[in-house]
Design a protein around this motif. Structure first.
Motif, PDB file in Angstrom:
ATOM      1  N   MET A   1      -8.607   9.151  16.973  1.00  0.00           N
ATOM      2  CA  MET A   1      -9.562   9.445  15.906  1.00  0.00           C
ATOM      3  C   MET A   1     -11.005   9.177  16.309  1.00  0.00           C
ATOM      4  N   ARG A   2     -11.203   8.817  17.539  1.00  0.00           N
ATOM      5  CA  ARG A   2     -12.520   8.343  17.970  1.00  0.00           C
ATOM      6  C   ARG A   2     -13.622   9.373  17.711  1.00  0.00           C
ATOM      7  N   ALA A   3     -13.313  10.641  17.850  1.00  0.00           N
ATOM      8  CA  ALA A   3     -14.347  11.682  17.711  1.00  0.00           C
ATOM      9  C   ALA A   3     -14.578  12.091  16.261  1.00  0.00           C
ATOM     10  N   ILE A   4     -13.809  11.557  15.337  1.00  0.00           N
ATOM     11  CA  ILE A   4     -13.923  11.934  13.937  1.00  0.00           C
ATOM     12  C   ILE A   4     -14.714  10.865  13.190  1.00  0.00           C
ATOM     13  N   GLU A   5     -15.821  11.252  12.595  1.00  0.00           N
ATOM     14  CA  GLU A   5     -16.675  10.290  11.896  1.00  0.00           C
ATOM     15  C   GLU A   5     -16.207  10.017  10.468  1.00  0.00           C
ATOM     16  N   ARG A   6     -15.721  11.024   9.800  1.00  0.00           N
ATOM     17  CA  ARG A   6     -15.317  10.885   8.391  1.00  0.00           C
ATOM     18  C   ARG A   6     -13.831  10.498   8.338  1.00  0.00           C
ATOM     19  N   LYS A   7     -13.593   9.226   8.230  1.00  0.00           N
ATOM     20  CA  LYS A   7     -12.208   8.765   8.219  1.00  0.00           C
ATOM     21  C   LYS A   7     -12.110   7.507   7.367  1.00  0.00           C
ATOM     22  N   VAL A   8     -10.967   7.365   6.717  1.00  0.00           N
ATOM     23  CA  VAL A   8     -10.767   6.242   5.812  1.00  0.00           C
ATOM     24  C   VAL A   8      -9.289   5.872   5.804  1.00  0.00           C
ATOM     25  N   GLY A   9      -9.014   4.584   5.665  1.00  0.00           N
ATOM     26  CA  GLY A   9      -7.656   4.114   5.455  1.00  0.00           C
ATOM     27  C   GLY A   9      -7.405   3.952   3.972  1.00  0.00           C
ATOM     28  N   CYS A  10      -6.196   4.244   3.528  1.00  0.00           N
ATOM     29  CA  CYS A  10      -5.885   4.228   2.095  1.00  0.00           C
ATOM     30  C   CYS A  10      -4.489   3.668   1.877  1.00  0.00           C
ATOM     31  N   PHE A  11      -4.365   2.710   0.960  1.00  0.00           N
ATOM     32  CA  PHE A  11      -3.060   2.248   0.522  1.00  0.00           C
ATOM     33  C   PHE A  11      -2.458   3.269  -0.433  1.00  0.00           C
ATOM     34  N   LEU A  12      -1.146   3.524  -0.285  1.00  0.00           N
ATOM     35  CA  LEU A  12      -0.389   4.333  -1.241  1.00  0.00           C
ATOM     36  C   LEU A  12       0.750   3.459  -1.740  1.00  0.00           C
ATOM     37  N   VAL A  13       0.650   2.998  -3.000  1.00  0.00           N
ATOM     38  CA  VAL A  13       1.567   1.996  -3.541  1.00  0.00           C
ATOM     39  C   VAL A  13       1.973   2.375  -4.962  1.00  0.00           C
ATOM     40  N   GLY A  14       2.908   1.625  -5.514  1.00  0.00           N
ATOM     41  CA  GLY A  14       3.266   1.810  -6.910  1.00  0.00           C
ATOM     42  C   GLY A  14       2.166   1.308  -7.821  1.00  0.00           C
ATOM     43  N   SER A  15       2.138   1.787  -9.053  1.00  0.00           N
ATOM     44  CA  SER A  15       1.053   1.455  -9.971  1.00  0.00           C
ATOM     45  C   SER A  15       0.977  -0.040 -10.270  1.00  0.00           C
ATOM     46  N   THR A  16       2.114  -0.729 -10.233  1.00  0.00           N
ATOM     47  CA  THR A  16       2.096  -2.170 -10.521  1.00  0.00           C
ATOM     48  C   THR A  16       1.530  -2.984  -9.373  1.00  0.00           C
ATOM     49  N   MET A  17       1.299  -2.356  -8.223  1.00  0.00           N
ATOM     50  CA  MET A  17       0.784  -3.064  -7.059  1.00  0.00           C
ATOM     51  C   MET A  17      -0.644  -2.645  -6.699  1.00  0.00           C
ATOM     52  N   VAL A  18      -1.285  -1.865  -7.554  1.00  0.00           N
ATOM     53  CA  VAL A  18      -2.640  -1.397  -7.262  1.00  0.00           C
ATOM     54  C   VAL A  18      -3.614  -2.562  -7.150  1.00  0.00           C
ATOM     55  N   ASN A  19      -3.527  -3.499  -8.068  1.00  0.00           N
ATOM     56  CA  ASN A  19      -4.455  -4.633  -8.033  1.00  0.00           C
ATOM     57  C   ASN A  19      -4.278  -5.466  -6.768  1.00  0.00           C
ATOM     58  N   GLU A  20      -3.036  -5.712  -6.377  1.00  0.00           N
ATOM     59  CA  GLU A  20      -2.782  -6.469  -5.148  1.00  0.00           C
ATOM     60  C   GLU A  20      -3.315  -5.735  -3.923  1.00  0.00           C
ATOM     61  N   ALA A  21      -3.087  -4.407  -3.874  1.00  0.00           N
ATOM     62  CA  ALA A  21      -3.574  -3.620  -2.743  1.00  0.00           C
ATOM     63  C   ALA A  21      -5.098  -3.595  -2.705  1.00  0.00           C
ATOM     64  N   THR A  22      -5.713  -3.471  -3.878  1.00  0.00           N
ATOM     65  CA  THR A  22      -7.172  -3.444  -3.948  1.00  0.00           C
ATOM     66  C   THR A  22      -7.775  -4.750  -3.455  1.00  0.00           C
ATOM     67  N   ALA A  23      -7.151  -5.864  -3.821  1.00  0.00           N
ATOM     68  CA  ALA A  23      -7.643  -7.169  -3.382  1.00  0.00           C
ATOM     69  C   ALA A  23      -7.549  -7.329  -1.874  1.00  0.00           C
ATOM     70  N   LEU A  24      -6.528  -6.724  -1.270  1.00  0.00           N
ATOM     71  CA  LEU A  24      -6.329  -6.838   0.173  1.00  0.00           C
ATOM     72  C   LEU A  24      -7.155  -5.842   0.978  1.00  0.00           C
ATOM     73  N   SER A  25      -7.482  -4.702   0.378  1.00  0.00           N
ATOM     74  CA  SER A  25      -8.009  -3.576   1.151  1.00  0.00           C
ATOM     75  C   SER A  25      -9.480  -3.688   1.501  1.00  0.00           C
ATOM     76  N   ARG A  26     -10.210  -4.623   0.850  1.00  0.00           N
ATOM     77  CA  ARG A  26     -11.625  -4.812   1.163  1.00  0.00           C
ATOM     78  C   ARG A  26     -12.416  -3.508   1.009  1.00  0.00           C
ATOM     79  N   ASN A  27     -12.354  -2.974  -0.195  1.00  0.00           N
ATOM     80  CA  ASN A  27     -13.113  -1.774  -0.566  1.00  0.00           C
ATOM     81  C   ASN A  27     -12.513  -0.468  -0.050  1.00  0.00           C
ATOM     82  N   ALA A  28     -11.419  -0.520   0.681  1.00  0.00           N
ATOM     83  CA  ALA A  28     -10.735   0.723   1.054  1.00  0.00           C
ATOM     84  C   ALA A  28     -10.060   1.293  -0.189  1.00  0.00           C
ATOM     85  N   PRO A  29      -9.925   2.610  -0.293  1.00  0.00           N
ATOM     86  CA  PRO A  29      -9.322   3.203  -1.492  1.00  0.00           C
ATOM     87  C   PRO A  29      -7.841   2.866  -1.622  1.00  0.00           C
TER      88      PRO A  29
END
Length: 318
Positions: A162-190
């Motif tokens: 991915m080195r040559a690609i500037e527009r890139k993001v990591g994203c958690f895909l989780v169940g709705s009951t785990m969104v808050n936990e994922a958000t707390a861990l992801s450090r502003n990642a979607p």
């Protein structure tokens, strides 16, 4: 029938018995899916993972995400990419791959051990602003993400491919009951939930082919997300019968959407315990899980083919 009673669901003998969004033969989509179902290292025996056992992460991820393949227009992916943090303009092409293994140097990423990383999904796109991608770390509903998962997610977008690609993001895909936990861990990642993914796919498919929406909802319900009964067969009184398949073949819709209906009815027939024939002629030549386990065909080199990238072509496969 959901993962709550998954023990009652017969395991698959062939990969096409579990996948509604069937690919075209020898297409990029086919080889991206083969990375999962032909991996003998996770499909040899039931160990809480593997594509051939209903409700595992290896099963759920391609079964549900592959629903995007029924869409004809790249622009249909814009809301998904927006949910993942990307602004896009005039999408021209979208491609994805599963279990994208890539070698790394030991100790090169904080919190990551080992000599390789495996993003669960990489979604690559191109628009007027150039190329971009999303690398997903996936968890089944009710499975809590960990700090280790977050460390992997932060490393995904720093991989060499991915080195040559500037527009890139990591994203958690989780169940709705785990969104808050994922958000707390992801450090502003979607963070995107499976329930949100269903809504995004439903809206996109509603615009292109509303008749497929009940079947889409059924694919999620079978994985424990929402409630939806199986729609009636396309003809006759039995899913995946010759009569029903013939009716699907005569429908006025794109071939990829016909394949989805064929696949969805085949899944229903298999889950009912009925003996079901391959929905397309070329699928009769596909190997069984037992044959794959015995022949062990997937090499490390095959696991590391960059199937989401611009450079992929079928000559890389074997």
């Amino acid at each position: 029938m959901t993962p709550n009673n998954a023990k009652l669901i017969p395991e698959a003998t062939y990969w096409w018995q579990f996948l509604p969004a069937l690919p075209e033969r020898a297409s990029q989509e086919y080889y991206a899916l083969r990375r999962i179902w032909a991996d003998h290292t996770m499909n040899t025996t039931k160990r809480g993972r593997g594509f051939y056992w209903w409700g595992t992460e290896d099963n759920m991820t391609p079964v549900l995400f592959q629903n995007w393949a029924v869409l004809e227009s790249p622009e249909s992916f814009a809301p998904l990419l927006a949910a993942c943090g990307h602004k896009v303009r005039n999408l021209r092409r979208v491609r994805w791959a599963y279990a994208c293994e890539e070698a790394i140097t030991v100790g090169s990423f904080p919190g990551v051990d080992g000599r390789f990383l495996i993003p669960d999904i990489i979604l690559h796109f191109e628009d007027d602003l150039g190329p971009g991608l999303v690398a997903f770390e996936v968890k089944r509903p009710k499975v809590r993400p960990t700090e280790k998962d977050a460390s992997k997610l932060r490393a995904y977008t720093r991989l060499g491919s991915m080195r040559a690609i500037e527009r890139k993001v990591g994203c958690f895909l989780v169940g709705s009951t785990m969104v808050n936990e994922a958000t707390a861990l992801s450090r502003n990642a979607p963070v995107v939930s499976w329930e949100q993914m269903l809504e995004l796919q439903r809206s996109a498919i509603m615009r292109e082919s509303p008749t497929l929406v009940p079947w889409l909802e059924r694919t999620y319900a079978l994985q424990g997300i929402g409630i939806a009964k199986a729609p009636a067969p396309s003809a006759g009184n039995r899913h995946a019968s010759d009569e029903s398949r013939s009716a699907i073949g005569q429908m006025n819709m794109p071939e990829r959407q016909k394949r989805f209906l064929l696949g969805a009815e085949t899944v229903e027939a298999h889950l009912s315990g009925a003996k079901v024939l391959a929905p397309m002629e070329w699928l009769t030549q596909e190997p069984s899980r037992e044959q794959l386990s015995a022949s062990r065909p997937q090499t490390t080199a095959a696991r590391r083919i960059c199937r989401w990238g611009d450079g992929w072509n079928p000559r890389q496969e074997h």
